[in-house]
Design a protein around this motif. Structure first.
Motif, PDB file in Angstrom:
ATOM      1  N   ARG A   1      15.249 -10.492  -9.912  1.00 25.38           N
ATOM      2  CA  ARG A   1      13.831 -10.828 -10.032  1.00 25.38           C
ATOM      3  C   ARG A   1      13.166 -10.959  -8.664  1.00 25.38           C
ATOM      4  O   ARG A   1      12.046 -10.491  -8.456  1.00 25.38           O
ATOM      5  N   ILE A   2      13.897 -11.569  -7.724  1.00 21.22           N
ATOM      6  CA  ILE A   2      13.355 -11.748  -6.376  1.00 21.22           C
ATOM      7  C   ILE A   2      13.243 -10.392  -5.686  1.00 21.22           C
ATOM      8  O   ILE A   2      12.243 -10.092  -5.032  1.00 21.22           O
ATOM      9  N   VAL A   3      14.317  -9.574  -5.839  1.00 22.94           N
ATOM     10  CA  VAL A   3      14.327  -8.272  -5.166  1.00 22.94           C
ATOM     11  C   VAL A   3      13.183  -7.407  -5.683  1.00 22.94           C
ATOM     12  O   VAL A   3      12.438  -6.800  -4.904  1.00 22.94           O
ATOM     13  N   VAL A   4      13.012  -7.380  -7.028  1.00 23.07           N
ATOM     14  CA  VAL A   4      11.946  -6.565  -7.624  1.00 23.07           C
ATOM     15  C   VAL A   4      10.578  -7.056  -7.155  1.00 23.07           C
ATOM     16  O   VAL A   4       9.735  -6.283  -6.696  1.00 23.07           O
ATOM     17  N   GLY A   5      10.373  -8.375  -7.251  1.00 20.96           N
ATOM     18  CA  GLY A   5       9.069  -8.933  -6.863  1.00 20.96           C
ATOM     19  C   GLY A   5       8.763  -8.684  -5.397  1.00 20.96           C
ATOM     20  O   GLY A   5       7.652  -8.300  -5.037  1.00 20.96           O
ATOM     21  N   TYR A   6       9.774  -8.870  -4.557  1.00 22.71           N
ATOM     22  CA  TYR A   6       9.552  -8.702  -3.112  1.00 22.71           C
ATOM     23  C   TYR A   6       9.265  -7.238  -2.769  1.00 22.71           C
ATOM     24  O   TYR A   6       8.366  -6.938  -1.971  1.00 22.71           O
ATOM     25  N   GLY A   7      10.039  -6.334  -3.392  1.00 22.77           N
ATOM     26  CA  GLY A   7       9.803  -4.907  -3.151  1.00 22.77           C
ATOM     27  C   GLY A   7       8.388  -4.518  -3.540  1.00 22.77           C
ATOM     28  O   GLY A   7       7.695  -3.791  -2.813  1.00 22.77           O
ATOM     29  N   PHE A   8       7.932  -5.029  -4.687  1.00 22.77           N
ATOM     30  CA  PHE A   8       6.579  -4.673  -5.114  1.00 22.77           C
ATOM     31  C   PHE A   8       5.530  -5.302  -4.205  1.00 22.77           C
ATOM     32  O   PHE A   8       4.470  -4.717  -3.967  1.00 22.77           O
ATOM     33  N   TRP A   9       5.839  -6.485  -3.685  1.00 20.24           N
ATOM     34  CA  TRP A   9       4.939  -7.159  -2.733  1.00 20.24           C
ATOM     35  C   TRP A   9       4.762  -6.289  -1.486  1.00 20.24           C
ATOM     36  O   TRP A   9       3.650  -6.121  -0.984  1.00 20.24           O
ATOM     37  N   ILE A  10       5.868  -5.698  -1.005  1.00 22.33           N
ATOM     38  CA  ILE A  10       5.784  -4.815   0.156  1.00 22.33           C
ATOM     39  C   ILE A  10       4.911  -3.605  -0.173  1.00 22.33           C
ATOM     40  O   ILE A  10       4.067  -3.178   0.628  1.00 22.33           O
ATOM     41  N   PHE A  11       5.098  -3.034  -1.385  1.00 19.68           N
ATOM     42  CA  PHE A  11       4.251  -1.901  -1.783  1.00 19.68           C
ATOM     43  C   PHE A  11       2.777  -2.298  -1.772  1.00 19.68           C
ATOM     44  O   PHE A  11       1.916  -1.574  -1.262  1.00 19.68           O
ATOM     45  N   LEU A  12       2.485  -3.490  -2.342  1.00 12.08           N
ATOM     46  CA  LEU A  12       1.084  -3.922  -2.411  1.00 12.08           C
ATOM     47  C   LEU A  12       0.490  -4.061  -1.016  1.00 12.08           C
ATOM     48  O   LEU A  12      -0.659  -3.676  -0.770  1.00 12.08           O
ATOM     49  N   LEU A  13       1.287  -4.593  -0.085  1.00  9.98           N
ATOM     50  CA  LEU A  13       0.770  -4.749   1.280  1.00  9.98           C
ATOM     51  C   LEU A  13       0.483  -3.386   1.897  1.00  9.98           C
ATOM     52  O   LEU A  13      -0.511  -3.214   2.604  1.00  9.98           O
ATOM     53  N   SER A  14       1.337  -2.390   1.597  1.00 10.84           N
ATOM     54  CA  SER A  14       1.067  -1.061   2.154  1.00 10.84           C
ATOM     55  C   SER A  14      -0.186  -0.472   1.509  1.00 10.84           C
ATOM     56  O   SER A  14      -0.958   0.244   2.154  1.00 10.84           O
ATOM     57  N   ASP A  15      -0.407  -0.788   0.231  1.00 16.84           N
ATOM     58  CA  ASP A  15      -1.624  -0.343  -0.449  1.00 16.84           C
ATOM     59  C   ASP A  15      -2.853  -0.982   0.196  1.00 16.84           C
ATOM     60  O   ASP A  15      -3.883  -0.328   0.403  1.00 16.84           O
ATOM     61  N   VAL A  16      -2.732  -2.264   0.528  1.00 17.85           N
ATOM     62  CA  VAL A  16      -3.834  -2.972   1.186  1.00 17.85           C
ATOM     63  C   VAL A  16      -4.124  -2.333   2.539  1.00 17.85           C
ATOM     64  O   VAL A  16      -5.285  -2.199   2.947  1.00 17.85           O
ATOM     65  N   ILE A  17      -3.064  -1.901   3.247  1.00 26.64           N
ATOM     66  CA  ILE A  17      -3.263  -1.263   4.550  1.00 26.64           C
ATOM     67  C   ILE A  17      -4.012   0.059   4.372  1.00 26.64           C
ATOM     68  O   ILE A  17      -4.910   0.394   5.150  1.00 26.64           O
ATOM     69  N   MET A  18      -3.667   0.800   3.296  1.00 26.54           N
ATOM     70  CA  MET A  18      -4.407   2.026   3.012  1.00 26.54           C
ATOM     71  C   MET A  18      -5.893   1.711   2.775  1.00 26.54           C
ATOM     72  O   MET A  18      -6.786   2.377   3.316  1.00 26.54           O
ATOM     73  N   PHE A  19      -6.166   0.679   1.984  1.00 23.11           N
ATOM     74  CA  PHE A  19      -7.557   0.301   1.742  1.00 23.11           C
ATOM     75  C   PHE A  19      -8.249  -0.110   3.037  1.00 23.11           C
ATOM     76  O   PHE A  19      -9.437   0.157   3.230  1.00 23.11           O
ATOM     77  N   SER A  20      -7.499  -0.761   3.938  1.00 22.70           N
ATOM     78  CA  SER A  20      -8.133  -1.216   5.181  1.00 22.70           C
ATOM     79  C   SER A  20      -8.621  -0.022   5.989  1.00 22.70           C
ATOM     80  O   SER A  20      -9.639  -0.104   6.676  1.00 22.70           O
ATOM     81  N   ALA A  21      -7.906   1.121   5.898  1.00 20.00           N
ATOM     82  CA  ALA A  21      -8.373   2.317   6.602  1.00 20.00           C
ATOM     83  C   ALA A  21      -9.695   2.788   6.000  1.00 20.00           C
ATOM     84  O   ALA A  21     -10.611   3.213   6.722  1.00 20.00           O
ATOM     85  N   PHE A  22      -9.817   2.729   4.659  1.00 17.83           N
ATOM     86  CA  PHE A  22     -11.081   3.127   4.024  1.00 17.83           C
ATOM     87  C   PHE A  22     -12.207   2.139   4.369  1.00 17.83           C
ATOM     88  O   PHE A  22     -13.353   2.540   4.551  1.00 17.83           O
ATOM     89  N   PHE A  23     -11.845   0.841   4.442  1.00 22.01           N
ATOM     90  CA  PHE A  23     -12.842  -0.154   4.868  1.00 22.01           C
ATOM     91  C   PHE A  23     -13.318   0.154   6.279  1.00 22.01           C
ATOM     92  O   PHE A  23     -14.519   0.090   6.579  1.00 22.01           O
ATOM     93  N   ALA A  24     -12.359   0.498   7.161  1.00 22.74           N
ATOM     94  CA  ALA A  24     -12.727   0.802   8.546  1.00 22.74           C
ATOM     95  C   ALA A  24     -13.647   2.020   8.582  1.00 22.74           C
ATOM     96  O   ALA A  24     -14.652   2.037   9.313  1.00 22.74           O
ATOM     97  N   ALA A  25     -13.328   3.052   7.765  1.00 26.37           N
ATOM     98  CA  ALA A  25     -14.171   4.252   7.736  1.00 26.37           C
ATOM     99  C   ALA A  25     -15.581   3.892   7.293  1.00 26.37           C
ATOM    100  O   ALA A  25     -16.577   4.337   7.882  1.00 26.37           O
TER     101      ALA A  25
END
Lengths: 136, 225
Positions: free
Chosen positions: B37-61
């Motif tokens: 449960r921890i491994v799954v949740g943490y892995g998905f948390w990392i994915f979400l953070l990378s998604d947020v970083i993608m959005f931050s590039a669009f925010f910057a644009a």
């Protein structure tokens, strides 16, 4: 905590927490959990209402409006992280917080870095009118 | 969010339904691998953070380009803040009903799980409907994504968020079907943990969008930094 956990005394004793999960240490009743989410919702609604109110009012110093809205947005993101995603400073949340901190660092680098670089580029560019003249 | 692993005292860690012996795992490398449960949740948390970083590039644009209207309409002339307020209300309410669904899953209550997930889905559909109507009205008024750099960056950022919400709605439908057909199995609860993280993260991104794109974006030019 005793026995098998002694090898790892210090801040990391006990199990980690999955992001979005509440602490294993706290036994909370369903009613308390519902009230926790309701409090998070109330705070988020209050901050959203404050954002829209600040946007429409004349009471706030005009040039400060953008900064005020930014602060309200960051505050609301914090409320969401704490009440809905259960990100806290507890030791079992250490991994989640470190990953989040790294994410926030990258986001700040991208956003403020882009703004900074593009501002300077615009500053050093030949104005568009003159550029058109030169190409004629 | 609360599942059996979190309802047991800390000493007996995850000795709930799925593991007989308590594990000394700390998740910091000592005592063996962390529970699934921890491994799954943490892995998905990392994915979400990378998604947020993608959005931050669009925010910057958007932040860089939003003054470049190419003589076309500006944010101030285009956006209807009442529509934005309605969208915000829908998404905020759906985040709350999603949290209620995770409590219902913790209680293994099929009826309330389905009711709260359905409410979450309907509010999400309302949000997407409002957004599509807004996009359609913008394009009708000649302010489509090809009009100016400002509008390109606007449609990319807000449209990308809309695509995420749409994907989340499809995921939500499959979660309802899985809980209904297969019950509260452990792997399905893990999937639901990921879904609820995804849904809450989308609301956090929307906070950035309504604050910066709509509220700051429509400020009169002389008030902007």
């Amino acid at each position: 905590m005793s026995g098998e956990h002694e090898f790892d005394a210090g801040s990391n004793v006990g199990e980690d927490r999955a992001p979005g999960a509440e602490s294993a240490g706290e036994e909370r009743t369903l009613g308390q959990e519902v009230r926790g989410y309701a409090l998070g919702l109330a705070l988020a609604v209050a901050l959203t209402a404050a954002s829209f109110w600040v946007r429409g009012t004349d009471l706030v110093y005009g040039p400060g409006l953008a900064l005020a809205l930014l602060v309200l947005a960051v505050a609301q993101m914090g409320i969401h992280l704490i009440f809905f995603l259960h990100i806290t400073t507890a030791p079992d949340n250490e991994n989640n917080v470190l990953a989040l901190a790294f994410g926030v660092l990258i986001v700040c680098l991208i956003v403020f870095g882009s703004l900074w670089v593009m501002e300077h580029l615009n500053h050093n560019m030949v104005p568009m009118q003159e550029l058109m003249q030169m190409q004629r | 969010m609360s599942t059996e692993a979190l309802r047991t005292p800390p000493g007996s860690s995850h000795a709930g339904h799925h593991s007989a012996a308590p594990s000394p795992a700390t998740g910091h490398g000592a005592g063996g691998p962390a529970p699934k449960r921890i491994v799954v949740g943490y892995g998905f948390w990392i994915f979400l953070l990378s998604d947020v970083i993608m959005f931050s590039a669009f925010f910057a644009a958007y932040a860089v380009l939003f003054k470049n209207t190419a003589g076309g309409p500006t944010a101030e002339q285009l956006f209807d803040l009442r529509n934005t307020a309605a969208e915000t209300a829908c998404l905020l309410a759906s985040t709350f009903t999603c949290a209620m669904a995770s409590l219902a899953v913790g209680e293994r209550n099929q009826k309330w799980t389905q009711i709260s997930l359905l409410a979450t889905g309907l509010l999400g559909v309302a949000f997407i409907t409002l957004e599509i109507r807004e996009f359609a009205s913008l394009i009708d008024r000649g302010a489509g994504p090809s009009r100016s750099a400002f509008l390109s960056s606007f449609f990319t950022l807000v449209g990308c968020h809309g695509v995420h919400v749409t994907a989340g709605l499809l995921w939500l439908g499959t979660m309802m079907a899985q809980f209904y057909a297969k019950g509260f199995r452990r792997d399905i609860r893990h999937r639901f943990l990921c879904f609820s993280l995804f849904w809450h993260a989308l609301d956090i991104i929307w906070v950035g969008i309504f604050s910066l794109v709509y509220l700051v974006g429509t400020l009169p030019r002389e008030l902007l930094p």
